[in-house]
Scaffold this active site. Structure first.
Site, short mmCIF file in Angstrom:
data_model
loop_
_atom_site.label_atom_id
_atom_site.label_comp_id
_atom_site.label_asym_id
_atom_site.label_seq_id
_atom_site.Cartn_x
_atom_site.Cartn_y
_atom_site.Cartn_z
N GLU A 227 0.89 -1.18 0.00
CA GLU A 227 0.00 0.00 0.00
C GLU A 227 0.92 1.22 0.00
OE1 GLU A 227 -3.12 -0.13 -0.27
OE2 GLU A 227 -3.82 -2.02 0.54
N CYS A 261 -2.23 8.90 2.26
CA CYS A 261 -1.98 8.38 0.92
C CYS A 261 -3.15 8.69 0.00
CB CYS A 261 -1.76 6.87 1.00
SG CYS A 261 -3.04 6.03 1.91
#
Ligand code: NAP
Length: 454
Positions: A227, A261
């Site tokens: 990720e 993110c």
């Protein structure tokens, strides 16, 4: 020595001795033994303990939130919400894991053939500081419910959070050592991945860290989920509801100090509403309060580390040097703490850091598009592919763009991107691969086994 430094005032909170290589090997051995014992437990037993973990999180919300805010600077209200979300993911997998991992009959020429899911062992989690609890729980809850064990190597600046998480799983009644934290800098990760008792690795972090971990894991043939970073595009079409859009964009860019993110990072606005969008966006961004993250009135605390704030400022200055216009912010405040104000850059073009790179802080890149087609082209003109959003009152059109035209792991319409235990989460391209959360997340680190009876 690992240090936790409060980014609000740069004061040292605590120092932690790193585990030695021998200690790490011993922890892995203990975790492996705990895994073997835990293998015999049923879903019902694990589920009960996972629900206790959720209760512990809720009952300790305040102290855990303060710890998080002190170690990495996020506004206290957001820390509390993060703890609650961790409790939610524990409850979600406690309730659904048995169903997600139940055997599946497949009709073939066999008398009986089916798919069954076996646990694999210890999963190493290398985690970032930006959501110090959430990133860990969204990995740990499904994996522990699947019967795996967890070994956490957290970011070096949030060791207090790492140890608190270890304690929660132990207090919840899980086998001692089933979930352990190692206090280690990133240089120790390679040897951990290579340890035969580690069966897989999940990393949430930057793209360079992802490449390094994937190559080490690849050499020893261990599965990874990555990720990584993102430069999420928000496509704003001519019929977007301006006020709703601006509010969503401001939250998207400022939440968690802009250090997410899936924060909206590039705001791509079609010509027809560009001027109106920029003027309202600037007004709302300007109205947000920056200050002590422990004070509930503040929307924005400091950045998590001074060196990361300085790197963000370098990206801003370089973009300005290359022709970007600074509409708001873009300076280092003249007081203690790793603060960086809400910042807006316009005239952002390819080649500038504000266009090509991930800006991990409260800096919005606004880009003008000629029309819808051009906006989609710019949205996809990135090495990343994590989240994206489309704003339009024409829902059929927005849905079609989200479904068919945007290259990203998720695309939200008329709101900002967020994670939800029920929905898969992850990216493509330089944002990584694999999925967390939802039924997909719990199946990443299991042996999907075929059983065939003649
Ligand atoms: P980072 O520097 O990559 O660090 C993340 C973790 O990886 C830390 O535990 C770090 O340890 C470790 N690490 C760094 N380099 C490594 C290497 N070469 N080998 C092994 N381990 C290594 O990222 P960060 O600054 O903490 O977090 C910000 C980044 O995470 C951003 O790019 C953000 O987009 C990304 N992120 C992605 C998601 C997602 O779900 N896609 C979610 C949150 C954040 P040390 O602290 O000891 O260096």
């Amino acid at each position: 020595m690992l240090q936790s430094i409060n980014p609000f005032n740069n004061e040292l909170l605590r120092e932690y001795n790193e585990h030695t290589t021998e200690e790490i090997i011993e922890i892995i051995d203990l975790t492996h033994q705990a895994y073997l014992v835990n293998l015999k437990s049923s879903f019902e037993e694990r589920s009960e303990k996972m629900l206790t973990a959720a209760e512990l999180l809720r009952s300790q919300r305040e102290e855990l939130s303060i710890l998080m805010t002190q170690e990495m600077g996020k506004p206290i209200i957001q820390s509390r919400a993060e703890v609650d979300k961790c409790a939610w993911v524990c409850e979600y997998y406690a309730k659904n894991a048995a169903d997600f991992l139940s055997d599946e009959i497949v009709e073939t020429d066999a008398t009986k053939s089916f798919i069954t899911y076996n646990s694999i062992g210890i999963v190493l989690a290398v985690m970032p500081w930006n959501f110090p609890f959430w990133q860990v729980f969204r990995f740990a809850a499904p994996n522990i419910m699947a019967g795996n064990a967890g070994l956490l190597k957290h970011a070096s600046n949030v060791s207090g959070c790492a140890l608190a998480i270890e304690k929660i799983f132990e207090e919840a009644g899980f086998e001692k050592n089933l979930f352990r934290t190692i206090l280690a800098s990133s240089s120790k990760v390679k040897a951990v991945i290579e340890n035969p008792k580690i069966k897989a690795v999940t990393l949430t972090g930057s793209t360079p860290a992802g490449k390094s971990i994937a190559s080490t894991a690849g050499n020893v043939l261990k599965k990874t989920v990555l990720e990584l970073g993102g430069s999420d595009p928000y496509v704003i079409l001519k019929d977007a509801d301006l006020e709703q859009t601006v509010n969503a964009c401001v939250i998207a860019r400022l939440i968690n100090g802009g250090q997410s993110c899936i924060a909206g990072k590039r705001f791509i606005v079609v010509e027809e509403i560009y001027d109106d969008f920029v003027s309202l966006f600037c007004e709302v961004m300007k109205s947000k309060k920056m200050g002590d993250p422990m004070n509930e009135v503040n929307d924005l605390g400091p950045q998590a580390k001074t060196e990361l704030r300085d790197e963000l400022h370098r990206q801003v200055l370089k973009s300005i040097e290359m022709g970007a216009q600074k509409l708001l912010g873009g300076f280092i405040p003249d007081h203690a703490g790793a603060f960086y104000p809400p910042t807006i850059l316009t005239d952002v073009r390819p080649g500038m850091p504000a266009y090509d790179e991930e800006l991990f802080g409260p800096v919005a890149s606004v880009i003008k598009a000629i029309d819808q087609e051009d906006a989609i082209r710019i949205a996809n003109d990135t090495p990343f592919g994590l989240g994206a959003a489309v704003f339009s009152q024409n829902l059929a059109l927005a849905e079609s763009i989200a479904k068919n035209n945007i290259n990203a792991g998720s695309c939200f319409i008329n709101t900002f991107v967020k994670s939800d235990p029920r929905l898969p989460f992850g990216g493509i391209n330089e944002s990584g691969y694999g999925r967390e959360l939802s039924p997909f997340g719990i199946k990443e680190f299991v042996n999907i086994k075929t059983v065939f009876i003649k």
